[in-house]
Design a protein around this motif. Structure first.
Motif, PDB file in Angstrom:
ATOM      1  N   ALA A  11     -25.919  -9.898  50.095  1.00 18.13           N
ATOM      2  CA  ALA A  11     -25.474 -11.619  49.886  1.00 18.13           C
ATOM      3  C   ALA A  11     -26.333 -12.424  50.742  1.00 18.13           C
ATOM      4  O   ALA A  11     -27.328 -12.188  51.274  1.00 18.13           O
ATOM      5  N   ALA A  12     -25.424 -13.796  50.563  1.00 22.13           N
ATOM      6  CA  ALA A  12     -26.601 -14.805  51.262  1.00 22.13           C
ATOM      7  C   ALA A  12     -26.899 -14.351  52.677  1.00 22.13           C
ATOM      8  O   ALA A  12     -27.991 -14.893  53.164  1.00 22.13           O
ATOM      9  N   GLU A  13     -26.002 -13.832  53.441  1.00 23.86           N
ATOM     10  CA  GLU A  13     -26.350 -13.928  54.888  1.00 23.86           C
ATOM     11  C   GLU A  13     -26.946 -12.442  55.172  1.00 23.86           C
ATOM     12  O   GLU A  13     -27.246 -12.330  56.316  1.00 23.86           O
ATOM     13  N   ASP A  55     -29.465 -18.319  48.138  1.00 28.85           N
ATOM     14  CA  ASP A  55     -30.114 -16.855  48.356  1.00 28.85           C
ATOM     15  C   ASP A  55     -30.583 -16.406  46.985  1.00 28.85           C
ATOM     16  O   ASP A  55     -30.955 -15.366  47.005  1.00 28.85           O
ATOM     17  N   HIS A  97     -18.412 -17.758  39.006  1.00 27.22           N
ATOM     18  CA  HIS A  97     -19.118 -18.101  40.313  1.00 27.22           C
ATOM     19  C   HIS A  97     -19.849 -19.367  40.148  1.00 27.22           C
ATOM     20  O   HIS A  97     -20.305 -19.492  38.754  1.00 27.22           O
ATOM     21  N   ASP A 115     -23.998 -13.669  40.375  1.00 24.88           N
ATOM     22  CA  ASP A 115     -22.917 -13.550  41.074  1.00 24.88           C
ATOM     23  C   ASP A 115     -21.688 -13.698  40.010  1.00 24.88           C
ATOM     24  O   ASP A 115     -21.827 -14.544  39.100  1.00 24.88           O
ATOM     25  N   THR A 131     -19.831  -8.022  46.122  1.00 20.89           N
ATOM     26  CA  THR A 131     -20.014  -8.420  47.515  1.00 20.89           C
ATOM     27  C   THR A 131     -19.181  -8.110  48.502  1.00 20.89           C
ATOM     28  O   THR A 131     -19.710  -7.899  49.717  1.00 20.89           O
ATOM     29  N   HIS A 140     -16.425 -13.583  43.473  1.00 23.19           N
ATOM     30  CA  HIS A 140     -16.995 -12.307  43.932  1.00 23.19           C
ATOM     31  C   HIS A 140     -16.311 -11.204  43.733  1.00 23.19           C
ATOM     32  O   HIS A 140     -14.840 -11.261  43.393  1.00 23.19           O
ATOM     33  N   HIS A 172     -25.432  -6.675  45.450  1.00 18.85           N
ATOM     34  CA  HIS A 172     -25.063  -8.000  46.281  1.00 18.85           C
ATOM     35  C   HIS A 172     -23.880  -7.714  47.331  1.00 18.85           C
ATOM     36  O   HIS A 172     -22.688  -8.348  46.824  1.00 18.85           O
ATOM     37  N   ASN A 194     -21.979  -7.462  51.031  1.00 20.41           N
ATOM     38  CA  ASN A 194     -22.126  -8.312  52.427  1.00 20.41           C
ATOM     39  C   ASN A 194     -21.414  -7.456  53.385  1.00 20.41           C
ATOM     40  O   ASN A 194     -21.181  -6.124  53.209  1.00 20.41           O
ATOM     41  N   LYS A 227     -18.885  -7.980  55.385  1.00 21.72           N
ATOM     42  CA  LYS A 227     -17.333  -8.405  55.650  1.00 21.72           C
ATOM     43  C   LYS A 227     -16.425  -7.273  55.093  1.00 21.72           C
ATOM     44  O   LYS A 227     -15.381  -7.553  54.251  1.00 21.72           O
TER      45      LYS A 227
HETATM   46  N1  LIG Z   1     -14.974 -16.553  51.997  1.00 19.52           N
HETATM   47  C1  LIG Z   1     -15.935 -16.376  51.949  1.00 19.52           C
HETATM   48  C2  LIG Z   1     -17.029 -16.486  50.634  1.00 19.52           C
HETATM   49  C3  LIG Z   1     -18.195 -16.067  50.777  1.00 19.52           C
HETATM   50  N2  LIG Z   1     -18.690 -15.471  51.994  1.00 19.52           N
HETATM   51  C4  LIG Z   1     -20.136 -15.126  51.946  1.00 19.52           C
HETATM   52  O1  LIG Z   1     -20.869 -16.083  51.968  1.00 19.52           O
HETATM   53  C5  LIG Z   1     -22.026 -15.875  50.786  1.00 19.52           C
HETATM   54  C6  LIG Z   1     -22.501 -17.036  50.460  1.00 19.52           C
HETATM   55  O2  LIG Z   1     -23.456 -16.838  49.244  1.00 19.52           O
HETATM   56  P1  LIG Z   1     -22.969 -15.704  48.436  1.00 19.52           P
HETATM   57  O3  LIG Z   1     -24.561 -14.815  47.978  1.00 19.52           O
HETATM   58  O4  LIG Z   1     -22.042 -16.124  47.369  1.00 19.52           O
HETATM   59  O5  LIG Z   1     -22.258 -14.530  49.139  1.00 19.52           O
HETATM   60  C7  LIG Z   1     -21.152 -15.073  49.894  1.00 19.52           C
HETATM   61  C8  LIG Z   1     -20.398 -14.028  50.810  1.00 19.52           C
HETATM   62  O6  LIG Z   1     -21.237 -13.148  51.315  1.00 19.52           O
HETATM   63  C9  LIG Z   1     -18.194 -15.061  53.005  1.00 19.52           C
HETATM   64  O7  LIG Z   1     -18.451 -14.729  53.899  1.00 19.52           O
HETATM   65  N3  LIG Z   1     -16.602 -15.701  52.999  1.00 19.52           N
END
Ligand SMILES: Nc1ccn([C@@H]2O[C@@H]3COP(=O)(O)O[C@H]3[C@H]2O)c(=O)n1
Length: 299
Positions: free
Chosen positions: A15-17, A85, A170, A197, A222, A236, A265, A267, A269
């Protein structure tokens, strides 16, 4: 022919981060820093072949170094949405610095009709900077990197592929932007759907997909193993909502046990590292799902 050049490749699966996320020392990121491997995820991007990519993130350089590839023959880029991203013009402008190139062939950039206004504004800002009124200069840039708006649900012939943008749940930076999830007929006639996304699909997207049988489904996941988000969530997916989408697609006849399904994609979290997420899919999904990783090719 160099087959890797014509393979379907996950250039980035984060993902973006990204993972490890730069500012983060959570357990997930620290594990990825220590062990590397499939848990290291650059920003999501996909290579259909040497001429056509999906998305253009900030990690293109490292993704090409990792795969030993280049974009010498890149001619078309399908942008899913305008979040940074996924869309990053700077990399494209560096074609000017190349010494041995494919001549002045343009790199055509395709965005959804709801992303067009923002994307062209960002492109103008990127190429002109302080010379905002240099119309002649802008026209030259436009010829080298033409941006085309793709209407949803209308098939377009791009780089030897038939490409139809469907709506993902999205957004993007554009006013009212809806992420394009691309339905693509590959040169070998296989039907490929790149659903990122997106959250749980719009009903209209499920309905459109009822008339196709997917050979390959690449879909975002995600929030992986996060079980706190509820059901049928927009924005997501996570493992539970990924499976809810699969249930509907299976019931609608859009996928079957022969469909190759991949999760991308992803993340940091949530609690499931790559292998744990793969085990969770193996235990819970109605069809076989493979958790993708950076540099992975689809056979
Ligand atoms: N409530 C959220 C929403 C999004 N996110 C993360 O921020 C990223 C932004 O770009 P993305 O590629 O859409 O993915 C998102 C989540 O990983 C997150 O960590 N918490």
């Amino acid at each position: 022919m160099n087959t890797i050049n014509n393979s379907l490749i996950f250039l980035g699966t984060g993902a973006a981060e990204a993972i490890p996320a730069f500012f983060c020392r959570c357990g997930y990121c620290e594990h990825a820093r220590k062990h590397g491997g499939k848990d290291v995820r650059s920003r999501s991007a996909f290579r259909l072949n040497e001429n056509v990519h999906i998305d253009l993130g900030p990690d293109l350089f490292h993704q090409l170094v990792k795969t030993g590839l280049d974009v010498h023959d890149l001619t078309d880029v399908l942008i899913t949405h305008t979040h940074s991203d996924h869309l990053n013009f700077f990399e494209m402008l560096l074609k000017d610095c190349a010494v041995v190139t494919n001549g002045n062939k343009p790199v055509r950039i395709y965005v959804s009709e709801t992303a067009y206004s923002w994307a062209t504004g960002m492109f103008r800002q990127c190429v002109l900077g302080d010379y905002a009124n240099d119309e002649q200069g802008y026209k030259q840039w436009q010829q080298r990197f033409p941006i085309t708006a793709l209407p949803y649900y209308e098939p377009a012939s791009i780089g030897g592929y038939t490409v139809t943008p469907l709506k993902g749940t999205h957004g993007g930076y554009g006013e009212g932007e809806i992420a394009a999830n691309y339905l693509i007929t590959l040169p070998d006639r296989r039907i490929f759907y790149y659903a990122s996304d997106t959250g749980y699909f719009f009903e209209e997207t499920f309905t459109y997909l009822e008339k196709v049988k997917l050979d390959i489904l690449v879909m975002e996941c995600t929030f992986g193993g996060d079980e706190s988000r509820g059901d049928y969530v927009k924005g997501h997916l996570d493992l539970k909502n990924f499976n809810l989408v699969l249930d509907r697609l299976l019931a609608n006849g859009t996928i079957d046990q022969g469909t190759k399904v991949y999760a991308t994609h992803i993340n940091h979290k949530h609690p499931l590292h790559h292998d744990q997420l793969q085990d969770a899919f193996d235990r819970t999904s109605p069809v076989s799902v493979i958790v993708a990783f950076d540099g992975m090719a689809i056979e």
